[in-house]
Design a protein around this motif. Structure first.
Motif, PDB file in Angstrom:
ATOM      1  N   PHE A 147     -15.995 -19.893  55.270  1.00 48.08           N
ATOM      2  CA  PHE A 147     -14.867 -19.698  55.732  1.00 48.08           C
ATOM      3  C   PHE A 147     -15.049 -20.735  55.754  1.00 48.08           C
ATOM      4  N   TRP A 148     -13.433 -22.060  55.012  1.00 45.00           N
ATOM      5  CA  TRP A 148     -13.676 -22.679  54.558  1.00 45.00           C
ATOM      6  C   TRP A 148     -14.447 -23.512  55.260  1.00 45.00           C
ATOM      7  N   TRP A 149     -14.701 -24.542  57.183  1.00 42.99           N
ATOM      8  CA  TRP A 149     -15.232 -25.160  57.478  1.00 42.99           C
ATOM      9  C   TRP A 149     -16.166 -24.928  57.188  1.00 42.99           C
ATOM     10  N   MET A 150     -16.781 -24.286  56.386  1.00 47.91           N
ATOM     11  CA  MET A 150     -18.570 -24.058  56.246  1.00 47.91           C
ATOM     12  C   MET A 150     -18.509 -25.212  55.125  1.00 47.91           C
ATOM     13  N   GLY A 151     -17.315 -25.364  54.599  1.00 47.53           N
ATOM     14  CA  GLY A 151     -17.784 -26.444  53.640  1.00 47.53           C
ATOM     15  C   GLY A 151     -18.396 -25.883  51.919  1.00 47.53           C
ATOM     16  N   GLN A 152     -17.576 -26.712  50.966  1.00 46.43           N
ATOM     17  CA  GLN A 152     -17.802 -26.373  49.874  1.00 46.43           C
ATOM     18  C   GLN A 152     -17.316 -27.762  48.841  1.00 46.43           C
ATOM     19  N   GLY A 153     -18.196 -27.987  48.269  1.00 43.43           N
ATOM     20  CA  GLY A 153     -17.873 -28.882  47.304  1.00 43.43           C
ATOM     21  C   GLY A 153     -17.313 -30.242  48.050  1.00 43.43           C
ATOM     22  N   GLU A 154     -16.292 -30.956  47.269  1.00 41.52           N
ATOM     23  CA  GLU A 154     -15.804 -32.021  47.614  1.00 41.52           C
ATOM     24  C   GLU A 154     -14.160 -31.961  48.794  1.00 41.52           C
ATOM     25  N   GLU A 155     -14.700 -30.733  49.202  1.00 48.72           N
ATOM     26  CA  GLU A 155     -13.232 -29.812  50.201  1.00 48.72           C
ATOM     27  C   GLU A 155     -13.338 -30.600  51.466  1.00 48.72           C
ATOM     28  N   PRO A 156     -12.482 -31.831  51.806  1.00 52.61           N
ATOM     29  CA  PRO A 156     -12.153 -32.037  52.776  1.00 52.61           C
ATOM     30  C   PRO A 156     -12.632 -31.489  54.469  1.00 52.61           C
ATOM     31  N   MET A 157     -13.617 -31.588  55.113  1.00 54.22           N
ATOM     32  CA  MET A 157     -14.077 -30.732  56.458  1.00 54.22           C
ATOM     33  C   MET A 157     -12.998 -31.654  58.028  1.00 54.22           C
ATOM     34  N   CYS A 158     -13.178 -31.503  58.569  1.00 62.07           N
ATOM     35  CA  CYS A 158     -12.940 -31.662  60.091  1.00 62.07           C
ATOM     36  C   CYS A 158     -13.599 -31.317  61.022  1.00 62.07           C
ATOM     37  N   ASN A 159     -13.163 -31.223  61.961  1.00 58.05           N
ATOM     38  CA  ASN A 159     -13.846 -30.789  63.747  1.00 58.05           C
ATOM     39  C   ASN A 159     -14.090 -30.063  63.909  1.00 58.05           C
ATOM     40  N   TRP A 160     -13.255 -28.892  63.118  1.00 52.25           N
ATOM     41  CA  TRP A 160     -13.712 -27.561  63.465  1.00 52.25           C
ATOM     42  C   TRP A 160     -14.996 -27.172  62.236  1.00 52.25           C
ATOM     43  N   THR A 161     -15.496 -28.047  61.364  1.00 51.13           N
ATOM     44  CA  THR A 161     -17.019 -28.394  60.911  1.00 51.13           C
ATOM     45  C   THR A 161     -18.018 -27.905  62.115  1.00 51.13           C
ATOM     46  N   ALA A 162     -17.807 -29.047  62.338  1.00 56.14           N
ATOM     47  CA  ALA A 162     -18.701 -29.556  64.083  1.00 56.14           C
ATOM     48  C   ALA A 162     -19.154 -28.215  65.257  1.00 56.14           C
ATOM     49  N   TRP A 163     -17.147 -28.061  65.498  1.00 61.91           N
ATOM     50  CA  TRP A 163     -17.185 -26.904  66.561  1.00 61.91           C
ATOM     51  C   TRP A 163     -17.092 -26.072  66.348  1.00 61.91           C
ATOM     52  N   CYS A 164     -17.298 -25.714  65.068  1.00 58.17           N
ATOM     53  CA  CYS A 164     -17.942 -23.598  64.858  1.00 58.17           C
ATOM     54  C   CYS A 164     -19.611 -23.806  64.612  1.00 58.17           C
ATOM     55  N   THR A 165     -20.213 -24.767  63.824  1.00 60.76           N
ATOM     56  CA  THR A 165     -20.893 -24.828  63.290  1.00 60.76           C
ATOM     57  C   THR A 165     -22.217 -24.680  65.076  1.00 60.76           C
TER      58      THR A 165
END
Length: 297
Positions: free
Chosen positions: A192-210
């Motif tokens: 899922f996009w919020w997991m992170g990949q390369g230089e794709e920008p992350m946001c609060n979803w990454t911290a929240w979901c993880t």
């Protein structure tokens, strides 16, 4: 891109400890220190849900967002269910007389029988893509509140597992089945996009979901291998998340999201520390140097 958390997580070969972040219901001293006023408020809220009729949610309620753009109508029903369950569980932990248990069991099964835990505006598999009109129960979507629902049910099972099994072992078994199918398995198999990949920008979803996935996996009935896989993937996401945050804690969604992303980031680091390594790097409420060091216990 440097990934210090991922590298150290990959190198960790030790055993993961049991995660016990708060006392279980029935703990001799666990809830005795709660002030009389807070205890009264908790019990009053729990009592307001005795005999509660959890609201029905129909397929057309989910579809309504796609049809009209109105997300509030569905969310009012969705969050009412979760708020009720939280209030009942908290009250049972504080009082511990069993009078809230039937309504708790009802709430557990209501959530377990939902077709999808994601919200309609998040019902897609790629970032910024058109949402599907209905959830696909065979392919769960991990959004903010699907992950939060997983953490909620994990907490319920953690706090009241013995009491629920005293009613029927099928209750905790159902919780674990749903957590595996809806959260842990798709987390490990899907991207899922919020997991992170390369230089794709992350946001609060990454911290929240993880953070909520970590709670789901480590409070739940998961084996060491599964925990290791979740641990490594979570560390990788944290690296992607940290690359987009400045020293002031601001991210792409602005300071308005600080109240979610930064406490969630702290929660992830605290969770990782308690499960396996010791994480250093927090001082005066921020990460300095973004150089997090793990030291295996």
């Amino acid at each position: 891109m440097k990934m210090p958390l991922r590298q150290t997580a990959d190198a960790y070969k030790g055993k993961f400890q049991e995660f016990e972040p708060f006392p279980r219901a029935g703990h001799p001293e666990g809830y005795k220190k709660i002030s009389p006023n807070l205890r009264k408020r908790i019990l009053e809220e729990g009592e307001s849900y005795l005999g509660y009729r959890y609201p029905s949610i129909f397929a057309t309620d989910f579809m309504n967002f796609k049809r009209t753009g109105n997300r509030v109508a569905y969310e009012d029903l969705y969050f009412a269910r979760r708020h009720a369950l939280c209030a009942l569980v908290t009250a049972e932990c504080v009082e511990y007389k069993g009078r809230f248990m039937d309504d708790i069991v009802n709430g557990i099964f209501v959530l377990c029988e939902e077709s999808g835990w994601q919200l309609p505006p998040h019902n897609s598999y790629q970032r910024a893509k058109t949402q599907l009109p209905l959830p696909d129960s065979a392919r769960p979507v991990l959004d903010l509140f699907a992950c939060e629902t997983g953490a909620l049910l994990s907490c319920v099972s953690y706090l009241l597992g013995q009491e629920l099994e005293g009613i029927s072992p099928l209750i905790t078994a159902r919780i674990q089945e749903e957590l595996s199918r809806r959260i842990v398995t798709p987390y490990l198999r899907e991207h899922f996009w919020w997991m992170g990949q390369g230089e794709e920008p992350m946001c609060n979803w990454t911290a929240w979901c993880t953070q909520n996935v970590l709670l789901t996996a480590f409070l739940g009935d998961t084996d060491q291998d599964t925990r290791r896989q979740v641990f490594r993937k979570a560390a990788r996401s944290l690296d992607f998340f940290l690359k987009d945050y400045g020293e002031d804690g601001s991210g792409c969604k602005g300071r308005g999201q600080w109240g979610q992303s930064q406490p969630q980031r702290y929660g992830q680091l605290h969770s990782l520390q308690k499960r396996a390594p010791l994480v250093r790097g927090y001082r005066r409420g921020k990460l300095y140097g973004k150089n997090l060091l793990f030291k295996a216990l």
